[in-house]
Write a protein that holds these residues in place. Structure first.
Motif, PDB file in Angstrom:
ATOM      1  N   THR A  40       0.846  -1.189   0.000  1.00  0.00           N
ATOM      2  CA  THR A  40       0.000   0.000   0.000  1.00  0.00           C
ATOM      3  C   THR A  40       0.885   1.244   0.000  1.00  0.00           C
ATOM      4  OG1 THR A  40      -1.682  -1.237   1.200  1.00  0.00           O
ATOM      5  CG2 THR A  40      -1.890   1.155   1.202  1.00  0.00           C
ATOM      6  N   ARG A  41       0.699   2.106  -0.990  1.00  0.00           N
ATOM      7  CA  ARG A  41       1.572   3.259  -1.196  1.00  0.00           C
ATOM      8  C   ARG A  41       0.834   4.576  -0.956  1.00  0.00           C
ATOM      9  NH1 ARG A  41       5.241   0.116  -0.514  1.00  0.00           N
ATOM     10  NH2 ARG A  41       6.200  -1.018  -2.190  1.00  0.00           N
ATOM     11  N   LEU A  42       1.421   5.413  -0.141  1.00  0.00           N
ATOM     12  CA  LEU A  42       0.895   6.754   0.080  1.00  0.00           C
ATOM     13  C   LEU A  42       1.150   7.582  -1.176  1.00  0.00           C
ATOM     14  CD1 LEU A  42      -0.344   8.824   2.078  1.00  0.00           C
ATOM     15  CD2 LEU A  42       1.989   9.291   2.867  1.00  0.00           C
ATOM     16  N   LYS A  43       0.102   8.188  -1.741  1.00  0.00           N
ATOM     17  CA  LYS A  43       0.226   8.960  -2.977  1.00  0.00           C
ATOM     18  C   LYS A  43       0.013  10.462  -2.769  1.00  0.00           C
ATOM     19  CE  LYS A  43       0.895   7.091  -6.358  1.00  0.00           C
ATOM     20  NZ  LYS A  43       2.177   6.751  -6.941  1.00  0.00           N
ATOM     21  N   GLU A  44      -0.966  10.827  -1.912  1.00  0.00           N
ATOM     22  CA  GLU A  44      -1.280  12.242  -1.698  1.00  0.00           C
ATOM     23  C   GLU A  44      -1.537  12.513  -0.223  1.00  0.00           C
ATOM     24  OE1 GLU A  44      -4.481  13.852  -4.079  1.00  0.00           O
ATOM     25  OE2 GLU A  44      -3.998  12.472  -5.721  1.00  0.00           O
ATOM     26  N   VAL A  45      -1.128  13.689   0.217  1.00  0.00           N
ATOM     27  CA  VAL A  45      -1.385  14.171   1.571  1.00  0.00           C
ATOM     28  C   VAL A  45      -1.831  15.622   1.423  1.00  0.00           C
ATOM     29  CG1 VAL A  45      -0.366  14.739   3.811  1.00  0.00           C
ATOM     30  CG2 VAL A  45       0.366  12.674   2.591  1.00  0.00           C
ATOM     31  N   GLU A  46      -2.959  15.948   2.037  1.00  0.00           N
ATOM     32  CA  GLU A  46      -3.475  17.316   1.930  1.00  0.00           C
ATOM     33  C   GLU A  46      -4.051  17.771   3.263  1.00  0.00           C
ATOM     34  OE1 GLU A  46      -6.684  19.883  -0.747  1.00  0.00           O
ATOM     35  OE2 GLU A  46      -6.731  17.699  -0.830  1.00  0.00           O
ATOM     36  N   VAL A  47      -3.775  18.999   3.622  1.00  0.00           N
ATOM     37  CA  VAL A  47      -4.459  19.649   4.739  1.00  0.00           C
ATOM     38  C   VAL A  47      -5.083  20.925   4.200  1.00  0.00           C
ATOM     39  CG1 VAL A  47      -3.066  18.664   6.600  1.00  0.00           C
ATOM     40  CG2 VAL A  47      -2.358  20.798   5.553  1.00  0.00           C
ATOM     41  N   TYR A  48      -6.271  21.231   4.686  1.00  0.00           N
ATOM     42  CA  TYR A  48      -7.010  22.386   4.175  1.00  0.00           C
ATOM     43  C   TYR A  48      -8.053  22.813   5.195  1.00  0.00           C
ATOM     44  CZ  TYR A  48     -10.501  18.818   3.196  1.00  0.00           C
ATOM     45  OH  TYR A  48     -11.392  17.789   3.335  1.00  0.00           O
ATOM     46  N   ARG A  49      -8.600  23.988   4.989  1.00  0.00           N
ATOM     47  CA  ARG A  49      -9.708  24.458   5.816  1.00  0.00           C
ATOM     48  C   ARG A  49     -11.007  24.158   5.080  1.00  0.00           C
ATOM     49  NH1 ARG A  49      -8.324  26.329  10.479  1.00  0.00           N
ATOM     50  NH2 ARG A  49      -6.291  27.271  10.706  1.00  0.00           N
ATOM     51  N   ARG A  50     -11.896  23.475   5.791  1.00  0.00           N
ATOM     52  CA  ARG A  50     -13.193  23.147   5.206  1.00  0.00           C
ATOM     53  C   ARG A  50     -13.937  24.444   4.934  1.00  0.00           C
ATOM     54  NH1 ARG A  50     -15.762  18.568   8.346  1.00  0.00           N
ATOM     55  NH2 ARG A  50     -15.744  20.100  10.001  1.00  0.00           N
ATOM     56  N   GLN A  51     -14.534  24.549   3.784  1.00  0.00           N
ATOM     57  CA  GLN A  51     -15.198  25.784   3.349  1.00  0.00           C
ATOM     58  C   GLN A  51     -16.295  26.230   4.315  1.00  0.00           C
ATOM     59  OE1 GLN A  51     -14.023  27.355   0.767  1.00  0.00           O
ATOM     60  NE2 GLN A  51     -15.501  28.995   0.640  1.00  0.00           N
ATOM     61  N   ARG A  52     -17.121  25.322   4.758  1.00  0.00           N
ATOM     62  CA  ARG A  52     -18.317  25.686   5.522  1.00  0.00           C
ATOM     63  C   ARG A  52     -18.018  26.237   6.917  1.00  0.00           C
ATOM     64  NH1 ARG A  52     -23.645  23.957   4.187  1.00  0.00           N
ATOM     65  NH2 ARG A  52     -25.014  24.798   5.750  1.00  0.00           N
ATOM     66  N   LYS A  54     -14.589  26.419   8.246  1.00  0.00           N
ATOM     67  CA  LYS A  54     -13.181  26.859   8.316  1.00  0.00           C
ATOM     68  C   LYS A  54     -12.321  26.008   9.240  1.00  0.00           C
ATOM     69  CE  LYS A  54     -14.289  30.310   5.674  1.00  0.00           C
ATOM     70  NZ  LYS A  54     -14.580  29.887   4.341  1.00  0.00           N
ATOM     71  N   LYS A  55     -12.786  24.816   9.602  1.00  0.00           N
ATOM     72  CA  LYS A  55     -11.993  23.924  10.452  1.00  0.00           C
ATOM     73  C   LYS A  55     -10.967  23.190   9.598  1.00  0.00           C
ATOM     74  CE  LYS A  55     -15.193  23.332  14.203  1.00  0.00           C
ATOM     75  NZ  LYS A  55     -15.784  22.431  15.154  1.00  0.00           N
ATOM     76  N   MET A  56      -9.804  22.955  10.203  1.00  0.00           N
ATOM     77  CA  MET A  56      -8.731  22.248   9.525  1.00  0.00           C
ATOM     78  C   MET A  56      -9.138  20.790   9.308  1.00  0.00           C
ATOM     79  SD  MET A  56      -5.698  22.762   8.284  1.00  0.00           S
ATOM     80  CE  MET A  56      -4.957  24.149   9.112  1.00  0.00           C
ATOM     81  N   GLN A  57      -8.861  20.283   8.124  1.00  0.00           N
ATOM     82  CA  GLN A  57      -9.160  18.902   7.762  1.00  0.00           C
ATOM     83  C   GLN A  57      -7.937  18.293   7.088  1.00  0.00           C
ATOM     84  OE1 GLN A  57     -12.131  17.417   8.631  1.00  0.00           O
ATOM     85  NE2 GLN A  57     -12.500  19.375   9.639  1.00  0.00           N
ATOM     86  N   ALA A  58      -7.914  16.968   6.998  1.00  0.00           N
ATOM     87  CA  ALA A  58      -6.819  16.265   6.327  1.00  0.00           C
ATOM     88  C   ALA A  58      -7.401  15.229   5.369  1.00  0.00           C
ATOM     89  CB  ALA A  58      -5.909  15.590   7.350  1.00  0.00           C
ATOM     90  N   THR A 133     -13.500  14.124   9.115  1.00  0.00           N
ATOM     91  CA  THR A 133     -14.781  14.835   9.161  1.00  0.00           C
ATOM     92  C   THR A 133     -14.984  15.573  10.466  1.00  0.00           C
ATOM     93  OG1 THR A 133     -15.884  12.810   9.867  1.00  0.00           O
ATOM     94  CG2 THR A 133     -15.965  13.319   7.531  1.00  0.00           C
ATOM     95  N   SER A 134     -14.433  15.039  11.552  1.00  0.00           N
ATOM     96  CA  SER A 134     -14.602  15.655  12.861  1.00  0.00           C
ATOM     97  C   SER A 134     -13.371  15.345  13.702  1.00  0.00           C
ATOM     98  CB  SER A 134     -15.858  15.106  13.544  1.00  0.00           C
ATOM     99  OG  SER A 134     -15.972  15.583  14.855  1.00  0.00           O
ATOM    100  N   PHE A 135     -12.906  16.352  14.468  1.00  0.00           N
ATOM    101  CA  PHE A 135     -11.725  16.136  15.296  1.00  0.00           C
ATOM    102  C   PHE A 135     -11.907  16.879  16.608  1.00  0.00           C
ATOM    103  CE2 PHE A 135      -7.405  16.134  16.741  1.00  0.00           C
ATOM    104  CZ  PHE A 135      -6.845  14.990  16.185  1.00  0.00           C
TER     105      PHE A 135
END
Length: 177
Positions: A40-52, A54-58, A133-135
């Protein structure tokens, strides 16, 4: 090895190697389903703020090809293999979010639901896409989708809820008469 992974969002270069090492340790250095995790190979990693809100998501994306050790008697990916992938990959997405927010991410599984949409046959290349989705401080959750990119279809989706572990209470001493 870091160059094979696409990073998106505000992830410091020093954290990138840490994320890759953490992922490799948790998906490849396991006894259960070791052969599957090793491929199993890691291909993408992303962190961003959810639009609705503004909470950080991964979000993480893994890639894997369905091989014989993953099959059921119908020669499609076994449900147990699906559960393993949803469990481990979504846990890594949640741990990643904890890392970038410098918050504890030591959680244990509470509930996991998997829905099967289409079979993943031998030889199919899969993308396992996991998004937080929730942290919260006590419970966290992530959703997972397993896509058969060879046949352009969603095979499985799932939700993984985790909670902060609680140490057991000490056993009271028995009264002596």
């Amino acid at each position: 090895m870091a160059s094979a992974v696409v990073f998106k969002g505000d992830i410091l270069p020093a954290a990138r190697d840490e994320i890759i090492a953490f992922s490799n340790f948790h998906i490849r250095n396991v006894d259960f389903a070791h052969s599957v995790g090793a491929r199993t190979r890691l291909k993408e990693v992303e962190v961003y703020r959810r639009q609705r809100d503004k909470k950080m998501q991964a979000r993480v994306v893994y890639e894997l090809t369905v091989e014989r050790d993953m099959l059921n008697r119908a020669n499609t990916m076994h449900g147990g293999c699906t559960s393993f992938l949803v469990d481990v990959c979504s846990s890594i997405a949640l741990a990643l979010l904890g890392m970038v927010q410098s918050t504890p991410a030591d959680f244990v599984s509470q509930a996991m639901m998997t829905t099967f949409h289409a079979p993943a046959p031998l030889g199919a290349t899969l993308n396992i896409v996991c998004t937080t989705t929730s942290f919260g401080s006590r419970t966290v959750s992530a959703r997972a989708e397993i896509w058969d990119v060879t046949h352009s279809r969603l095979c499985m989706s799932g939700v993984h809820n985790k909670m902060a572990p609680k140490n057991p209470s000490p056993i009271p001493e028995v009264a002596k008469l």
